[in-house]
Design a protein around this motif. Structure first.
Motif, PDB file in Angstrom:
ATOM      1  N   GLU A   4      -3.360  -3.964 -14.701  1.00  0.00           N
ATOM      2  CA  GLU A   4      -2.808  -4.978 -13.802  1.00  0.00           C
ATOM      3  C   GLU A   4      -1.497  -4.508 -13.160  1.00  0.00           C
ATOM      4  OE1 GLU A   4      -4.364  -7.793 -12.911  1.00  0.00           O
ATOM      5  OE2 GLU A   4      -6.036  -7.065 -14.123  1.00  0.00           O
ATOM      6  N   VAL A   5      -0.730  -3.688 -13.875  1.00  0.00           N
ATOM      7  CA  VAL A   5       0.512  -3.156 -13.302  1.00  0.00           C
ATOM      8  C   VAL A   5       0.239  -2.458 -11.979  1.00  0.00           C
ATOM      9  CG1 VAL A   5       2.307  -1.396 -13.605  1.00  0.00           C
ATOM     10  CG2 VAL A   5       1.722  -2.915 -15.514  1.00  0.00           C
ATOM     11  N   SER A   6      -0.873  -1.706 -11.926  1.00  0.00           N
ATOM     12  CA  SER A   6      -1.183  -0.907 -10.739  1.00  0.00           C
ATOM     13  C   SER A   6      -2.136  -1.598  -9.774  1.00  0.00           C
ATOM     14  CB  SER A   6      -1.810   0.431 -11.175  1.00  0.00           C
ATOM     15  OG  SER A   6      -0.922   1.171 -11.966  1.00  0.00           O
ATOM     16  N   ASN A   7      -2.818  -2.645 -10.202  1.00  0.00           N
ATOM     17  CA  ASN A   7      -3.880  -3.194  -9.359  1.00  0.00           C
ATOM     18  C   ASN A   7      -3.763  -4.680  -9.047  1.00  0.00           C
ATOM     19  OD1 ASN A   7      -5.946  -0.796  -9.182  1.00  0.00           O
ATOM     20  ND2 ASN A   7      -5.280  -0.858 -11.316  1.00  0.00           N
ATOM     21  N   ASN A   8      -2.824  -5.358  -9.662  1.00  0.00           N
ATOM     22  CA  ASN A   8      -2.573  -6.768  -9.351  1.00  0.00           C
ATOM     23  C   ASN A   8      -1.435  -6.850  -8.336  1.00  0.00           C
ATOM     24  OD1 ASN A   8      -1.288  -9.517  -9.679  1.00  0.00           O
ATOM     25  ND2 ASN A   8      -3.013  -9.756 -11.096  1.00  0.00           N
ATOM     26  N   ARG A   9      -1.549  -7.752  -7.387  1.00  0.00           N
ATOM     27  CA  ARG A   9      -0.530  -7.856  -6.345  1.00  0.00           C
ATOM     28  C   ARG A   9       0.866  -8.110  -6.905  1.00  0.00           C
ATOM     29  NH1 ARG A   9      -2.158  -8.187  -1.146  1.00  0.00           N
ATOM     30  NH2 ARG A   9      -4.414  -8.323  -0.773  1.00  0.00           N
ATOM     31  N   ARG A  10       0.939  -8.684  -8.083  1.00  0.00           N
ATOM     32  CA  ARG A  10       2.241  -8.961  -8.681  1.00  0.00           C
ATOM     33  C   ARG A  10       2.685  -7.830  -9.609  1.00  0.00           C
ATOM     34  NH1 ARG A  10       3.150 -15.152 -10.221  1.00  0.00           N
ATOM     35  NH2 ARG A  10       5.251 -14.433  -9.720  1.00  0.00           N
ATOM     36  N   GLY A  11       1.857  -6.827  -9.754  1.00  0.00           N
ATOM     37  CA  GLY A  11       2.206  -5.689 -10.602  1.00  0.00           C
ATOM     38  C   GLY A  11       3.295  -4.833  -9.977  1.00  0.00           C
ATOM     39  N   THR A  12       4.130  -4.242 -10.818  1.00  0.00           N
ATOM     40  CA  THR A  12       5.284  -3.477 -10.312  1.00  0.00           C
ATOM     41  C   THR A  12       4.883  -2.181  -9.616  1.00  0.00           C
ATOM     42  OG1 THR A  12       5.535  -2.476 -12.507  1.00  0.00           O
ATOM     43  CG2 THR A  12       6.899  -4.406 -12.010  1.00  0.00           C
ATOM     44  N   ALA A  13       3.650  -1.692  -9.823  1.00  0.00           N
ATOM     45  CA  ALA A  13       3.214  -0.448  -9.177  1.00  0.00           C
ATOM     46  C   ALA A  13       2.071  -0.695  -8.194  1.00  0.00           C
ATOM     47  CB  ALA A  13       2.777   0.564 -10.232  1.00  0.00           C
ATOM     48  N   TYR A  14       1.913  -1.921  -7.738  1.00  0.00           N
ATOM     49  CA  TYR A  14       0.786  -2.246  -6.861  1.00  0.00           C
ATOM     50  C   TYR A  14       0.813  -1.423  -5.578  1.00  0.00           C
ATOM     51  CZ  TYR A  14      -2.444  -4.983  -3.987  1.00  0.00           C
ATOM     52  OH  TYR A  14      -3.482  -5.372  -3.161  1.00  0.00           O
ATOM     53  N   ARG A  15       1.974  -1.152  -5.040  1.00  0.00           N
ATOM     54  CA  ARG A  15       2.064  -0.409  -3.787  1.00  0.00           C
ATOM     55  C   ARG A  15       1.601   1.045  -3.952  1.00  0.00           C
ATOM     56  NH1 ARG A  15       7.653  -1.201  -0.744  1.00  0.00           N
ATOM     57  NH2 ARG A  15       6.473   0.103   0.712  1.00  0.00           N
ATOM     58  N   SER A  16       1.539   1.516  -5.195  1.00  0.00           N
ATOM     59  CA  SER A  16       1.109   2.898  -5.441  1.00  0.00           C
ATOM     60  C   SER A  16      -0.266   2.944  -6.104  1.00  0.00           C
ATOM     61  CB  SER A  16       2.147   3.616  -6.325  1.00  0.00           C
ATOM     62  OG  SER A  16       3.386   3.688  -5.679  1.00  0.00           O
ATOM     63  N   ARG A  17      -1.078   1.956  -5.834  1.00  0.00           N
ATOM     64  CA  ARG A  17      -2.398   1.884  -6.463  1.00  0.00           C
ATOM     65  C   ARG A  17      -3.358   2.917  -5.855  1.00  0.00           C
ATOM     66  NH1 ARG A  17      -1.654  -1.686  -2.591  1.00  0.00           N
ATOM     67  NH2 ARG A  17      -3.316  -2.308  -1.146  1.00  0.00           N
ATOM     68  N   ILE A  18      -4.466   3.128  -6.568  1.00  0.00           N
ATOM     69  CA  ILE A  18      -5.584   3.946  -6.084  1.00  0.00           C
ATOM     70  C   ILE A  18      -6.700   2.994  -5.684  1.00  0.00           C
ATOM     71  CG2 ILE A  18      -7.346   5.626  -6.754  1.00  0.00           C
ATOM     72  CD1 ILE A  18      -5.263   6.882  -8.627  1.00  0.00           C
ATOM     73  N   ILE A  19      -7.247   3.183  -4.482  1.00  0.00           N
ATOM     74  CA  ILE A  19      -8.273   2.281  -3.959  1.00  0.00           C
ATOM     75  C   ILE A  19      -9.673   2.658  -4.439  1.00  0.00           C
ATOM     76  CG2 ILE A  19      -9.386   1.473  -1.829  1.00  0.00           C
ATOM     77  CD1 ILE A  19      -6.664   0.246  -2.360  1.00  0.00           C
ATOM     78  N   ALA A  20      -9.950   3.950  -4.562  1.00  0.00           N
ATOM     79  CA  ALA A  20     -11.293   4.389  -4.964  1.00  0.00           C
ATOM     80  C   ALA A  20     -11.672   3.746  -6.296  1.00  0.00           C
ATOM     81  CB  ALA A  20     -11.328   5.909  -5.063  1.00  0.00           C
ATOM     82  N   ASP A  21     -12.772   3.018  -6.314  1.00  0.00           N
ATOM     83  CA  ASP A  21     -13.157   2.232  -7.487  1.00  0.00           C
ATOM     84  C   ASP A  21     -13.307   3.084  -8.743  1.00  0.00           C
ATOM     85  OD1 ASP A  21     -13.107  -0.202  -6.217  1.00  0.00           O
ATOM     86  OD2 ASP A  21     -15.223  -0.135  -5.609  1.00  0.00           O
TER      87      ASP A  21
END
Length: 647
Positions: A510-527
């Motif tokens: 959730e840190v990387s993939n939830n909009r409220r996660g602190t690393a959401y802006r650096s997420r990976i899109i590829a499923d």
């Protein structure tokens, strides 16, 4: 008075008797001498022949070829190259100063090197060659050879010297070699005779020194005939030495090169770890240094510049750099509470923006507070107050024990220089270190990776690998020795509730993939490549109450060395983890802005084994990523062209 016939006869008898005695003595002496000569010439012939041979024949060592070092794909990262040098034999040189002066008209000589060589000649036997110019060009060697009649005692020679074709990107891992020093010899009770060969190269740091005995090989020998003065007349025979063992490391040159290019001028470190065998796919520290300068003899000016650099290029930050882990430590506090049964995933804590402990107020990074937080939300949004509360309930002893179980506070067994254990503090540690009792405020500070907790990037990568797999993964740097693979270090299961690990992994996702996660802006899109991670920001200065009242100064408004460190740890892919990554950017500011974007890019490079497709990135980032990839390609092409031109 005439002698009577009787007196004459008596005198003759006396003389004859004396002559017989004297003759008998002489004959006995001659017999004894003959027997002695026969004994020496026949019975002791082999012994005297050996003594004669020892006076006539010298045995000299031939330096062995040093073992080479390769990456996991067979790319050479520490090689041997022919090196031309000029030597001088003092007894053959005649007027030594005049000979050196003539040589200087043909070859550029370093005054410091000449001074060293002259001192070495005074210490050495007069017939031993001493190097006066090393790593000279073929043209210089040719000029010396052509003028040999005018240069008595001067000899051009060719040998092998260490070369690091990738310059700085493996400097902290492989290390470098230099001529053997008296300090090096002191490490051995009975030094290998080959170490006494003038200017023999010896591993100084990194893998080069940790595997010195294997890499060095065994010396060969040659028998040479010498005259009474000890001068070599001819070579009789030789026995070639045994080359050192070749090492294959687990690192990937392409990934390591990408990381160095991606970090650029940052003072930072990155560790990428394979989760199956514990292989260190990359272990990079920037800025670096050129190890070839040390092999050739680094100048005082160059070395002084490296030492004076505030970004510490000589330090391998991956294993020697120790930092407060900040919020990347919160998984440790959470697991300690879960394993102790003190909290469950649905239990909540109220965060008003601070927690008062005694007379002191401990602040959350979000001044207004987060409100009610459960475990997943607290990790996703990095709520400090939630973990303050957990730490007060679980205590420092359980937190410290969990940290050590997951690889913190441990000096991991990797063949690099000065691998430290950091600090995983507890009550006993504080008594031993400071002679003080542990305070409740110490526990609160440690709960969010501040206070006395210090970890290295390597330890953070090991922690993440263990969280992702549930196994006691250990880092492995040497893949094989002379083609024989070293044991896997994937580790056995950690005794821990698997459900607790799943809850932690889900929160990291959730840190990387939830909009409220602190690393959401650096997420990976590829499923199939999505990552789970955790940001961290560690303070390097105290924020006073007065500063809080008027507003905390932003990192970008502070001098570089007073800014916070940015950290990020992650594993990927989330559904079937293959790698773990740890990034620390010294004085980079927040982990979400400084470290997470780097970790995301490095993760994709490792998973795709090269530049990933742009659709693996968020749409808004693709233009910037494409420009970044092109810029890094150009940098790598320029570096390759420079290497080619040097070669």
């Amino acid at each position: 008075m005439r002698r009577t016939p009787k007196d004459s006869a008596e005198s003759f008898r006396r003389v004859s008797r004396r002559a017989m005695i004297l003759g008998g003595g002489q004959l006995a002496f001659a017999g004894l001498l003959a027997l002695r000569m026969r004994h020496m010439q026949v019975d002791q012939a082999d012994e005297f022949r050996l003594l004669a041979e020892e006076n006539r024949i010298n045995i000299r060592l031939i330096p062995p070829a040093r073992g080479q070092i390769f990456d996991r794909n067979g790319v050479v990262i520490a090689a041997n190259e022919p090196a031309y040098r000029i030597t001088v034999v003092r007894e053959d040189a005649g007027d030594l100063e005049e000979t050196i002066a003539r040589l200087a008209t043909l070859v550029e000589l370093d005054p410091a090197e000449i001074e060293r060589a002259m001192a070495e000649m005074k210490r050495s036997a007069p017939f031993l060659p001493v190097t006066v110019a090393d790593r000279v060009s073929w043209e210089a060697v040719s000029r010396v050879a052509a003028n040999a009649p005018a240069l008595p005692g001067v000899n051009p020679e060719v040998g092998l010297s260490r070369h690091y074709p990738h310059d700085q990107i493996f400097a902290h891992v492989v290390g470098y070699v230099q001529p053997v020093s008296e300090r090096d010899l002191a490490r051995y009770e009975d030094p290998d005779p080959v170490l006494r060969i003038p200017r023999f190269q010896f591993g100084k740091i990194g893998v080069e020194t940790k595997y010195e005995d294997m890499l060095r090989g065994r010396a060969g020998s040659k028998r040479v005939e010498v005259n009474a003065a000890g001068r070599v007349m001819r070579e009789l025979d030789r026995r070639e030495g045994e080359a050192g063992a070749d090492l294959q490391l687990t690192v990937d040159t392409r990934l390591q090169d990408y990381i160095h290019a991606r970090l650029g001028d940052e003072s930072a470190s990155v560790v990428v770890m394979d989760l199956e065998k514990g292989d260190l796919l990359a272990i990079a520290s920037t800025p670096g240094f050129d190890p070839n300068k040390f092999v050739r003899g680094i100048s005082y000016a160059d070395y002084g510049a490296l030492q004076a650099d505030e970004r510490h290029p000589l330090v391998s930050k991956t294993v020697q750099g120790f930092y407060p882990p900040g919020s990347t430590f919160k998984m440790i506090t959470a697991l300690a509470a879960l394993e102790s049964g003190i909290v469950g995933p649905s239990n909540t804590v109220w965060c008003p923006g601070h927690l008062k402990v005694g007379a002191r107020r401990f602040h959350c990074w979000k001044r207004a507070g987060h409100g009610h937080m459960n475990l997943e939300q607290a990790l996703m949004q990095s709520c400090d107050v939630y973990f303050y509360e957990l730490a007060l309930r679980v205590g420092i002893e359980r937190i410290a024990e969990m940290g050590r179980r997951l690889g913190l506070g441990v000096a991991h067994d990797v063949p690099m220089s000065a691998v430290g254990e950091g600090i995983m503090p507890d009550k006993e540690w504080k008594r031993a270190r400071w002679g003080q009792e542990w305070r409740i405020g110490d526990t609160v500070n440690c709960s969010i990776g501040q206070g006395d907790v210090l970890t290295s990037p390597l330890q953070l990568a090991v922690m993440t690998a263990r969280l992702a797999t549930g196994r006691a993964v250990e880092p492995r740097l040497v893949k094989s020795i002379d083609g024989v693979e070293t044991p896997s270090r994937g580790g056995g299961p950690i005794t821990m509730n698997e459900n607790h690990l799943r809850w932690i992994r889900k929160a990291m996702f959730e840190v990387s993939n939830n909009r409220r996660g602190t690393a959401y802006r650096s997420r990976i899109i590829a499923d199939t490549m999505r990552m789970a991670g955790k940001t961290g920001t560690s303070q390097v200065r105290n924020i006073t109450a007065a500063e809080r009242a008027r507003g905390v100064v932003r990192n970008e408004d502070l001098p570089w060395n007073r800014r916070d460190h940015g950290l990020f740890v992650n594993f990927a892919p989330y559904e079937a983890p293959r790698i773990a990554v740890a990034v620390v950017v010294e004085h980079g500011g927040g982990g979400s802005t400084a470290a997470a974007p780097i970790a995301r890019d490095v993760t994709l490079q490792a998973l795709y084994n090269g530049d990933p497709p742009l659709d693996a990135y968020p749409t808004a980032d693709r233009g910037d990523i494409e420009a970044l990839q092109e810029r890094l390609k150009q940098q790598r092409r320029m570096a390759t062209d420079q290497d080619t031109s040097r070669a």
